[in-house]
Design a protein around this motif. Structure first.
Motif, PDB file in Angstrom:
ATOM      1  N   ASN A  24      -6.014  -2.343  -2.017  1.00 33.24           N
ATOM      2  CA  ASN A  24      -5.813  -3.655  -2.636  1.00 33.24           C
ATOM      3  C   ASN A  24      -4.506  -4.295  -2.189  1.00 33.24           C
ATOM      4  OD1 ASN A  24      -8.235  -3.383  -4.085  1.00 33.24           O
ATOM      5  ND2 ASN A  24      -7.176  -2.323  -5.767  1.00 33.24           N
ATOM      6  N   LYS A  25      -4.212  -4.156  -0.890  1.00 37.66           N
ATOM      7  CA  LYS A  25      -3.027  -4.722  -0.245  1.00 37.66           C
ATOM      8  C   LYS A  25      -1.718  -4.035  -0.632  1.00 37.66           C
ATOM      9  CE  LYS A  25      -5.026  -9.328   0.383  1.00 37.66           C
ATOM     10  NZ  LYS A  25      -4.836 -10.788   0.178  1.00 37.66           N
ATOM     11  N   TRP A  26      -1.782  -3.026  -1.485  1.00 35.87           N
ATOM     12  CA  TRP A  26      -0.617  -2.227  -1.805  1.00 35.87           C
ATOM     13  C   TRP A  26      -0.557  -1.052  -0.839  1.00 35.87           C
ATOM     14  CZ3 TRP A  26       3.127  -3.545  -5.189  1.00 35.87           C
ATOM     15  CH2 TRP A  26       2.832  -4.527  -6.137  1.00 35.87           C
ATOM     16  N   LYS A  27       0.611  -0.796  -0.252  1.00 37.77           N
ATOM     17  CA  LYS A  27       0.783   0.332   0.659  1.00 37.77           C
ATOM     18  C   LYS A  27       1.545   1.431  -0.060  1.00 37.77           C
ATOM     19  CE  LYS A  27       2.168   1.727   5.289  1.00 37.77           C
ATOM     20  NZ  LYS A  27       2.682   1.289   6.624  1.00 37.77           N
ATOM     21  N   PHE A  28       0.990   2.649  -0.021  1.00 35.87           N
ATOM     22  CA  PHE A  28       1.579   3.796  -0.697  1.00 35.87           C
ATOM     23  C   PHE A  28       2.052   4.803   0.361  1.00 35.87           C
ATOM     24  CE2 PHE A  28      -1.499   1.870  -3.462  1.00 35.87           C
ATOM     25  CZ  PHE A  28      -0.950   1.932  -4.730  1.00 35.87           C
ATOM     26  N   ASP A  29       3.239   5.333   0.154  1.00 36.25           N
ATOM     27  CA  ASP A  29       3.789   6.370   1.018  1.00 36.25           C
ATOM     28  C   ASP A  29       4.264   7.510   0.116  1.00 36.25           C
ATOM     29  OD1 ASP A  29       5.162   8.028   2.739  1.00 36.25           O
ATOM     30  OD2 ASP A  29       6.225   6.426   3.770  1.00 36.25           O
ATOM     31  N   LEU A  30       3.558   8.624   0.167  1.00 36.21           N
ATOM     32  CA  LEU A  30       3.899   9.783  -0.647  1.00 36.21           C
ATOM     33  C   LEU A  30       4.287  10.922   0.289  1.00 36.21           C
ATOM     34  CD1 LEU A  30       0.944   8.489  -1.846  1.00 36.21           C
ATOM     35  CD2 LEU A  30       1.775   9.770  -3.813  1.00 36.21           C
ATOM     36  N   SER A  31       5.416  11.565   0.014  1.00 42.40           N
ATOM     37  CA  SER A  31       5.876  12.601   0.935  1.00 42.40           C
ATOM     38  C   SER A  31       6.640  13.694   0.194  1.00 42.40           C
ATOM     39  CB  SER A  31       6.786  11.993   2.014  1.00 42.40           C
ATOM     40  OG  SER A  31       7.977  11.474   1.446  1.00 42.40           O
ATOM     41  N   PHE A  32       6.643  14.861   0.844  1.00 45.20           N
ATOM     42  CA  PHE A  32       7.462  15.988   0.396  1.00 45.20           C
ATOM     43  C   PHE A  32       8.265  16.478   1.582  1.00 45.20           C
ATOM     44  CE2 PHE A  32       8.058  20.610   0.196  1.00 45.20           C
ATOM     45  CZ  PHE A  32       8.826  20.698  -0.958  1.00 45.20           C
ATOM     46  N   VAL A  44      12.694  17.530  -1.522  1.00 47.54           N
ATOM     47  CA  VAL A  44      12.714  16.111  -1.880  1.00 47.54           C
ATOM     48  C   VAL A  44      11.286  15.589  -1.962  1.00 47.54           C
ATOM     49  CG1 VAL A  44      13.646  13.841  -1.325  1.00 47.54           C
ATOM     50  CG2 VAL A  44      14.835  15.906  -0.536  1.00 47.54           C
ATOM     51  N   GLY A  45      10.971  14.950  -3.084  1.00 46.83           N
ATOM     52  CA  GLY A  45       9.694  14.268  -3.229  1.00 46.83           C
ATOM     53  C   GLY A  45       9.911  12.767  -3.302  1.00 46.83           C
ATOM     54  N   ASN A  46       9.151  12.012  -2.526  1.00 50.12           N
ATOM     55  CA  ASN A  46       9.288  10.551  -2.486  1.00 50.12           C
ATOM     56  C   ASN A  46       7.961   9.865  -2.763  1.00 50.12           C
ATOM     57  OD1 ASN A  46      11.581  11.339  -0.190  1.00 50.12           O
ATOM     58  ND2 ASN A  46      12.133   9.613  -1.492  1.00 50.12           N
ATOM     59  N   ILE A  47       8.026   8.809  -3.556  1.00 50.16           N
ATOM     60  CA  ILE A  47       6.905   7.889  -3.728  1.00 50.16           C
ATOM     61  C   ILE A  47       7.439   6.494  -3.444  1.00 50.16           C
ATOM     62  CG2 ILE A  47       5.201   6.920  -5.303  1.00 50.16           C
ATOM     63  CD1 ILE A  47       5.350   9.493  -6.923  1.00 50.16           C
ATOM     64  N   ASP A  48       6.898   5.840  -2.427  1.00 49.04           N
ATOM     65  CA  ASP A  48       7.306   4.480  -2.067  1.00 49.04           C
ATOM     66  C   ASP A  48       6.071   3.598  -2.049  1.00 49.04           C
ATOM     67  OD1 ASP A  48      10.185   5.009  -1.397  1.00 49.04           O
ATOM     68  OD2 ASP A  48       9.248   6.329   0.076  1.00 49.04           O
TER      69      ASP A  48
END
Length: 934
Positions: free
Chosen positions: A428-436, A502-506
């Motif tokens: 829905n045009k939202w970009k998700f970047d999830l990383s460890f 490190v956990g990231n949610i962008d």
């Protein structure tokens, strides 16, 4: 002999020119697709090689190519790069469309939302391609940056100890811990090493970037602006983002070798970078490299009178005794310069398209480094047989087995790793970047060829010899001295280890063509371990030269933090951009931090001129190293030789006794303003001013000694621990740093039959100083001392070049490429410990010239030859008088020599002084490389 090593290098270069293949001629013209006008200065390169040509004033080019060449890559500033097939006729017309080009790449380190090109950024960013770093001919990544980025500096100390594993570096004179290092946009782990020597970077730690292989790097982005709001702690001075190669259809095999003009410091290295496609739409790119650098030694000739005064009574008889030793070893046996180093690195970068909107990405790296270095040589009049007769048996190193002293060795093993696993998806045009991300660094040490000189008795043993049930005086047996004549000569002093997870949610989205919103969260936990040394390495004072970690100072310490940010970017008009970011963090050990940033840019004159500015607040959390490190520290004290001091941490019982407060976070205000102009497709200039104010800056205090009365709490701590002095970390000062960065470039200037690129990059420090008074502890004030003295302030503020600029010339002529770079290292000032307060020392400005020659031997094989420091320029320093008393010292040769001896350890480090230097003392270095494109 030295000369055969140089002859071999030239011989390899000459012989390799016999490798040629059959060729064909390609003629063509390059035009603008919009108006069909010819474009001069376009780069035309045969794919998979560095062989190419540039278009002339009429947009035409002629290129000699191998008969099996199939594809040309055509690129130019302001246009989209294009690949075209070579027609059988050899005649070709290429049309280029305006767009993002090689010099206008998308930058990923500026913010956390939709990325922009360099011309759109509201803050200054440097972009360096891997080829630019490799062209420097430097053996390590950090030294390559030294000769490409004016605001980046690194220093090597004369006697290295643990510092030999990685040298301290910094951007804008702010210390290594205030520049955040990213790998593909994700935080890299810190090193476990805490710099405690008297050199720039003292009291800080940074990520280990020295061993990152340049063959694995696609480009490096250096954001020269405070970025704590985007990335959190450690980004006060800026961010360095290392982008890894991601090619799936290209690679290279490299062989490199080098040697100094003195015939030492031999280097040999091999590396392989390659890529391939995996699954349906994915790539994997990997790099493997091995490198060995031999010792390069640059000791000075030691002054006998200074030695006799420091270690004996300074009489004529003492001088004669010292001269007898110096006749055998004029440099007093010292070994200092560049240590022997062996490095192995493995790196992989991968991405897989799971679906049309989702990508899985992964990267990992492992580095192993082994370093062999040396402590100061223990001369026979320093460590005397009269005090320790057993040394004759331990170290029969002189003529006919006589005792002439010994040199302790220091071996270090470094293991460093980092890995990231992440997923990007759009919905829905939202970009998700999830990383460890995980990463760690361990450094363990060995100290050899030395001894424990302390008297430590084993427990008294006894026996009831007469059987009366009572231990009589005659039945008591003395304990055995565990050390001295019974000492081992090899020790395991332990080491340190640091790791983080490190956990990231962008999450971000372009709401419309003008507004972009981004937000996210980060959780990070950190572990710092002090690895205990063996008993003999610390007991009773420990091994001579480097004491081990005591049990009470060892252990594992941890913390965690949770942060969140929001980022808004709005294009008010096509020319006017504003950006705002806010971040909040919570640390388990010291509390909360809130920071924000505003930035903007405005374009003028049809986008030819860009005005930009930013204002931000920032913070830097004290590292676990600074909070928990406690140890005995061997250091050089001018006029007194090597002394043992103590570093007391802020959470110890000793800290409570001394009234040392726990550490708090540093806070900063960062302002930048500047402009950029692209007067033509070939010519651009950027000029930026920066001003960084840091409050409550964390420093490792100067060595606080005992009082004359000898009856204070400070004296009690020193006496109880057999220490000459004590130091500790404290939020001691407020500082301000300001300066100007200039970058100018002119590309593809027709000169003769080739094309010339010119660049000028410079950094000038306007202000770098303490603001307000030093925040001393009451106990230190009562002792008439200060936690920051003039030596410390010199290390913080004046020990880096006041001005540094790099003038680069690159000339491309058919198969040949020539590069000439001149790096100007401006004035730097020290005020060394022990020196008369009426004096200071200044490093004399110098220009270091580097020459590089590249030649395409075949379609896939190229050779390069580098001469670094072409004119053998060496660091030089001089005394400068601050007072009339200081001038009187300089006017008296004997007094002047005394001062010189104080800061060079009696001329052991005559080129650099004890505190280090700013460019290599090794002189001219020759390097040769062969590259096979795969």
């Amino acid at each position: 002999m030295k000369s055969p090593k140089l002859i071999i290098l030239f011989y390899l270069f000459i012989v390799s020119q016999n490798l040629f293949s059959q060729t064909k001629i390609i003629n063509g013209i390059v035009k603008d697709a919009a108006d069909q006008s010819p474009i001069p200065g376009v780069n035309v390169v045969i794919k998979g090689t560095t062989q190419g040509a540039s278009t002339d004033a009429d947009g035409k080019f002629s290129l000699q190519a191998p008969s099996d060449a199939k594809i040309l890559i055509v690129s130019f500033i302001g246009y989209t790069t294009k690949e075209v097939a070579i027609p059988p006729s050899g005649n070709i017309t290429v049309e280029l469309y305006q767009g993002i080009s090689q010099m206008d790449e998308v930058v990923v380190s500026v913010g956390r939302g939709v990325q922009r090109t360099t011309t759109d950024t509201p803050v200054p960013v440097d972009i360096l391609k891997a080829t630019e770093l490799q062209e420097t001919g430097q053996f390590t990544f950090d030294k390559a940056l030294q000769y490409k980025v004016p605001s980046f500096n690194t220093v090597q100390t004369p006697v290295n100890d643990a510092t030999s594993l990685l040298d301290p570096y910094e951007i804008r004179n702010m210390g290594p811990s205030r520049t955040l290092i990213l790998i593909n946009g994700k935080r890299k782990n810190l090193s476990s090493l805490l710099y405690t020597q008297t050199s720039p970077g003292r009291g800080e730690t940074g990520a280990d970037i020295s061993a990152i292989p340049t063959d694995a790097i696609k480009r490096v982005e250096i954001l020269r602006d405070g970025a704590s709001a985007q990335y959190g702690s450690d980004a006060i001075a800026g961010v360095m983002n290392i982008i890894l190669k991601d090619a799936s259809d290209a690679g290279s095999f490299n062989v490199r070798t080098g040697i100094t003009s003195e015939g030492d410091g031999e280097m040999i290295g091999i590396s392989l970078n390659n890529g391939s496609s995996i699954f349906k739409e994915g790539f994997i790119n990997y790099t493997v490299g091995f490198k060995k650098v031999e010792l390069a030694n640059r000791p000075g000739r030691v002054d006998a009178l200074g030695e006799a005064t420091d270690f004996l009574n300074g009489t004529a008889e003492d001088v004669a005794r010292v001269n007898q030793f110096l006749a055998l070893k004029p440099d007093a046996g010292n070994i200092n310069g560049s240590p022997e180093t062996a490095t192995a690195n493995f790196l992989v970068n991968s991405g897989i398209n799971i679906s049309e909107n989702t990508e899985l990405y992964f990267n990992a790296a492992y580095v192993y480094k082994k370093v062999n270095s040396f402590a100061n040589y223990r001369t026979p009049y320093w460590r005397q047989l009269a005090d320790a007769p057993y040394l004759q048996d331990f170290f029969p190193n002189g003529p006919n087995g006589s005792y002439v002293g010994y040199v302790p060795t220091f071996e270090g093993d470094l293991n460093d790793y980092n890995a990231t696993l992440g997923l990007t998806t759009t919905k829905n045009k939202w970009k998700f970047d999830l990383s460890f991300t995980t990463g760690g660094n361990q450094q363990t040490y060995s100290v050899n060829n030395t001894h424990n000189a302390n008297s430590v008795l084993s427990p008294i043993t006894h026996d009831d010899l007469d059987g009366d049930g009572v231990i009589d005086d005659g039945e008591l047996l003395p304990g055995v001295n565990l050390y001295r004549e019974n000492s081992p000569i090899n020790f395991d002093p332990g080491g340190t280890r640091f790791s983080h997870n490190v956990g990231n949610i962008d999450i971000f989205r372009a709401i419309n063509s003008k507004l972009t919103i981004g937000f996210g969260s980060e959780f990070r936990n950190e572990l710092f371990t002090v690895i205990e040394g063996e008993l003999a390495s610390y007991d009773g004072g420990g091994s001579d030269s480097f004491a081990g970690n005591r049990p009470e100072n060892s252990g594992t310490f941890s913390r965690y933090n949770l942060g969140g940010y929001v980022d808004l970017s709005y294009d008010i008009t096509n020319n006017f951009l504003i950006n705002a970011t806010a971040r909040v963090e919570n640390y388990s050990d010291f509390g909360n931090a809130f920071v924000y940033k505003f930035s903007s840019r405005y374009k003028l004159l049809d986008d030819k001129v860009t005005i930009r500015a930013s204002y931000s607040t920032g913070f830097r959390a004290p590292t676990l190293h600074q909070i928990y490190t406690q140890k005995a520290q061997y250091s050089f004290v001018p006029g007194q030789g090597i002394q043992v001091g103590g570093l007391v941490n802020n959470v110890s019982p000793q800290a409570r006794l001394l009234g040392i407060p726990e550490l708090e976070a540093e806070n900063s205000i960062n302002f930048t303003a500047g402009f950029g102009t692209q007067l033509s497709r070939q010519f651009n200039i950027t000029l930026d001013y920066y001003n960084i104010a840091v409050k409550d800056r964390i420093v490792l205090s100067t060595e606080i000694g005992g009082t004359e009365a000898g009856d204070t709490e400070l004296d009690a701590v020193l006496q109880a621990n057999n220490l000459s002095d004590v130091s500790f970390f404290v939020n001691a000062i407020d500082t301000r740093t300001s300066g100007i960065d200039l970058v100018a470039a002119y590309a593809d200037l027709p000169v003769g039959r080739g094309f010339l690129d010119m660049s000028l990059a410079g950094n000038y420090t306007i202000q770098n100083e303490r603001e307000g008074a030093v925040k001393n502890l009451q106990l230190v004030e009562d002792a008439g001392q200060s936690v920051v003295n003039f030596t410390q302030e010199a290390l913080f503020f004046t020990s880096r070049p006041e001005m540094k600029y790099i003038l680069g010339l690159n000339y491309q002529l058919n198969k040949f490429g020539f590069a000439l770079n001149n790096t100007y290292f401006g004035k730097a000032t020290f005020r060394q410990q022990g020196m008369n307060p009426g004096l200071k020392t200044e490093f004399i400005p110098k220009i270091v010239t580097d020459l590089a020659i590249n030649y395409d031997l075949t379609e896939n094989l190229s050779a390069s030859f580098n001469v670094n420091n072409l004119f053998n320029v060496l660091p030089e320093w001089e005394f400068v008088a601050l007072t009339q008393a200081g001038q009187e010292i300089l006017d008296n040769p004997a007094d002047r020599k005394v001062q010189s001896n104080l800061i060079t350890f009696n001329q052991r480090y005559s080129q650099m002084t004890y505190d280090g230097y700013h460019f290599s003392q090794l002189g001219t270095i020759f390097a040769f490389a062969l590259t096979l494109d795969l």
